[in-house]
Design a protein around this motif. Structure first.
Motif, PDB file in Angstrom:
ATOM      1  N   GLN A  26       0.798  -1.217   0.000  1.00 52.43           N
ATOM      2  CA  GLN A  26       0.000   0.000   0.000  1.00 52.43           C
ATOM      3  C   GLN A  26       0.839   1.280   0.000  1.00 52.43           C
ATOM      4  N   ASP A  27       2.108   1.175   0.337  1.00 53.09           N
ATOM      5  CA  ASP A  27       2.978   2.355   0.339  1.00 53.09           C
ATOM      6  C   ASP A  27       3.714   2.541  -0.985  1.00 53.09           C
ATOM      7  N   GLN A  28       3.395   1.737  -1.981  1.00 54.31           N
ATOM      8  CA  GLN A  28       4.108   1.807  -3.251  1.00 54.31           C
ATOM      9  C   GLN A  28       3.454   2.775  -4.250  1.00 54.31           C
ATOM     10  N   VAL A  29       2.348   3.385  -3.898  1.00 50.71           N
ATOM     11  CA  VAL A  29       1.681   4.314  -4.809  1.00 50.71           C
ATOM     12  C   VAL A  29       1.369   5.613  -4.073  1.00 50.71           C
ATOM     13  N   THR A  30       1.166   6.660  -4.837  1.00 59.10           N
ATOM     14  CA  THR A  30       0.737   7.948  -4.302  1.00 59.10           C
ATOM     15  C   THR A  30      -0.516   8.385  -5.052  1.00 59.10           C
ATOM     16  N   TYR A  31      -1.215   9.373  -4.491  1.00 58.35           N
ATOM     17  CA  TYR A  31      -2.440   9.864  -5.114  1.00 58.35           C
ATOM     18  C   TYR A  31      -2.398  11.386  -5.225  1.00 58.35           C
ATOM     19  N   ARG A  32      -2.853  11.857  -6.359  1.00 62.05           N
ATOM     20  CA  ARG A  32      -3.046  13.290  -6.568  1.00 62.05           C
ATOM     21  C   ARG A  32      -4.327  13.470  -7.372  1.00 62.05           C
ATOM     22  N   ILE A  33      -5.041  14.539  -7.100  1.00 58.54           N
ATOM     23  CA  ILE A  33      -6.213  14.887  -7.905  1.00 58.54           C
ATOM     24  C   ILE A  33      -5.898  16.192  -8.633  1.00 58.54           C
ATOM     25  N   THR A  34      -5.896  16.117  -9.943  1.00 62.65           N
ATOM     26  CA  THR A  34      -5.623  17.272 -10.781  1.00 62.65           C
ATOM     27  C   THR A  34      -6.828  17.519 -11.687  1.00 62.65           C
ATOM     28  N   SER A  35      -6.694  18.494 -12.569  1.00 63.15           N
ATOM     29  CA  SER A  35      -7.775  18.764 -13.516  1.00 63.15           C
ATOM     30  C   SER A  35      -7.950  17.619 -14.508  1.00 63.15           C
ATOM     31  N   GLU A  36      -6.966  16.704 -14.585  1.00 60.66           N
ATOM     32  CA  GLU A  36      -7.099  15.537 -15.455  1.00 60.66           C
ATOM     33  C   GLU A  36      -7.942  14.444 -14.820  1.00 60.66           C
ATOM     34  N   GLY A  37      -7.936  14.393 -13.488  1.00 58.28           N
ATOM     35  CA  GLY A  37      -8.659  13.354 -12.765  1.00 58.28           C
ATOM     36  C   GLY A  37      -7.819  12.840 -11.607  1.00 58.28           C
ATOM     37  N   LEU A  38      -8.029  11.591 -11.225  1.00 63.68           N
ATOM     38  CA  LEU A  38      -7.247  10.974 -10.150  1.00 63.68           C
ATOM     39  C   LEU A  38      -5.964  10.400 -10.732  1.00 63.68           C
ATOM     40  N   VAL A  39      -4.826  10.831 -10.179  1.00 66.01           N
ATOM     41  CA  VAL A  39      -3.520  10.370 -10.649  1.00 66.01           C
ATOM     42  C   VAL A  39      -2.951   9.409  -9.610  1.00 66.01           C
ATOM     43  N   VAL A  40      -2.809   8.142 -10.007  1.00 65.87           N
ATOM     44  CA  VAL A  40      -2.192   7.123  -9.148  1.00 65.87           C
ATOM     45  C   VAL A  40      -0.742   7.016  -9.578  1.00 65.87           C
ATOM     46  N   GLY A  41       0.162   7.487  -8.716  1.00 64.95           N
ATOM     47  CA  GLY A  41       1.578   7.543  -9.067  1.00 64.95           C
ATOM     48  C   GLY A  41       2.325   6.289  -8.660  1.00 64.95           C
ATOM     49  N   LEU A  42       3.051   5.697  -9.601  1.00 62.48           N
ATOM     50  CA  LEU A  42       3.911   4.544  -9.333  1.00 62.48           C
ATOM     51  C   LEU A  42       5.353   5.017  -9.426  1.00 62.48           C
ATOM     52  N   VAL A  43       6.059   5.007  -8.313  1.00 63.18           N
ATOM     53  CA  VAL A  43       7.449   5.470  -8.313  1.00 63.18           C
ATOM     54  C   VAL A  43       8.301   4.434  -9.027  1.00 63.18           C
ATOM     55  N   ALA A  44       8.942   4.849 -10.110  1.00 66.93           N
ATOM     56  CA  ALA A  44       9.632   3.880 -10.980  1.00 66.93           C
ATOM     57  C   ALA A  44      11.044   3.585 -10.507  1.00 66.93           C
ATOM     58  N   ASP A  45      11.197   3.338  -9.195  1.00 70.35           N
ATOM     59  CA  ASP A  45      12.509   2.916  -8.715  1.00 70.35           C
ATOM     60  C   ASP A  45      12.667   1.428  -9.019  1.00 70.35           C
TER      61      ASP A  45
END
Length: 336
Positions: free
Chosen positions: A150-169
């Motif tokens: 559950q700590d491998q993703v982040t969330y942001r809400i922008t004008s595009e919609g819900l952004v689920v961020g996957l850190v590409a390490d």
């Protein structure tokens, strides 16, 4: 017989009438007065609503009736109606800026009542959409928690919609590689079913940091690498989780859309990511409100990317070295 001593009658001399060469000024002044009155009426009409326009029309009809010589409609544009203050024509004539501004504000409020109702509707729609995104976040977190990711993703809400961020390490991609690592596959396989159950379009966006690629890699540049990573995620969603290809879009942005500037210690690791965008289906007006509404809405998920200071410091040190040394150490520690 009259005597020679009588008075001689003088003939009356007719003088030509004096021509007034300034008569044109009277006509010119009359014309200017009429034009000014016309412009005042037109300006007043542009600021009133339909009711006052109808009242003005009725006043004109009554005023120009055969039985009337003077314009005296029973109810004109400047008459009070339903307790409302009449239009202040004097303010328009004198140009008093304070009075004029006040009247314009009152008229604007009366004229945009429908627009205010529409704006409130857009705000309500944006609030509901943000609430829906919060529920999607909870569903994704619950799916990830099964394997402790559950700590491998982040969330942001922008004008595009819900952004689920996957850190590409190295959890998702090895350095200069578009092949998803095993832990990354676990994350995608947890997120995939949630996305498949949604009606939204899904946009997969690949990003890299600003470090140049080594010449020994199979990718031409960061654009090529970011696009390939996005395509790898799309392929997984289609073939394993059966998301319809018509719902998926993949795009690579290279280093052109960083979350952090290069001067930030989080830039090297934080900008190296893949974003899954649950695209907003709303109108442009509603989408513009999403970030503002989201900021005022609490969330249980992580608000922003948390990059370890040590990893960021190492990447910054590598970037400060010469290009040859940097590309060599990137291959060992993971820079793109």
């Amino acid at each position: 017989m009259s005597g020679g001593g009588g008075k001689r009658r003088h003939k009356h001399e007719e003088h030509d009438e004096h021509v007034n060469h300034e008569r044109w000024l009277v006509s010119y002044a009359d014309m200017l007065t009429v034009l000014m009155a016309l412009f005042i009426v037109l300006f007043a009409l542009s600021q009133v609503d339909q009711k006052k326009f109808a009242a003005f029309k009725e006043g004109l009809e009554d005023g120009f009736a055969p039985s009337n010589v003077v314009l005296q409609g029973s109810q004109g544009v400047n008459d009070a109606e339903n307790g409302e203050a009449p239009l202040d024509i004097q303010a328009f004539v004198t140009g008093d800026p304070l009075e004029l501004q006040s009247r314009e504000q009152v008229l604007e409020e009366a004229r945009t009542e429908e627009e205010r109702v529409e704006a409130q509707g857009n705000l309500d729609a944006a609030t509901q959409e943000v609430a829906d995104y919060r529920e999607i976040e909870k569903r994704i977190d619950a799916a990830l928690a099964v394997d402790g990711n559950q700590d491998q993703v982040t969330y942001r809400i922008t004008s595009e919609g819900l952004v689920v961020g996957l850190v590409a390490d190295n959890v998702f991609f090895a350095n200069a590689s578009a092949d998803v690592e095993p832990t990354g596959l676990e994350v995608l396989d947890a997120v995939g079913p949630v996305l498949a159950s949604l009606p939204h379009q899904i946009v997969v966006q690949g990003h890299t940091n600003s470090l140049p690629l080594s010449s020994t890699t199979r990718y031409r540049d960061n654009w090529d690498l970011s696009t390939s990573r996005a395509n790898s995620v799309v392929t997984r969603f289609m073939h394993v989780h059966h998301l319809a290809p018509t719902r998926l879009t993949s795009t690579g942005y290279g280093e052109t859309r960083p979350l952090y500037p290069d001067t930030d210690q989080r830039a090297m690791a934080g900008n190296r990511r893949v974003d899954l965008v649950v695209a907003s289906p709303s109108s442009e007006a509603v989408r513009a409100l999403l970030p503002e509404v989201a900021q005022s809405t609490p969330t249980d998920g992580p608000a922003e990317l948390d990059v370890p200071a040590t990893a960021a410091a190492e990447s910054t040190t590598e970037h400060a070295a010469t290009e040859t040394t940097a590309t060599t150490t990137e291959t060992a520690t993971g820079g793109h």
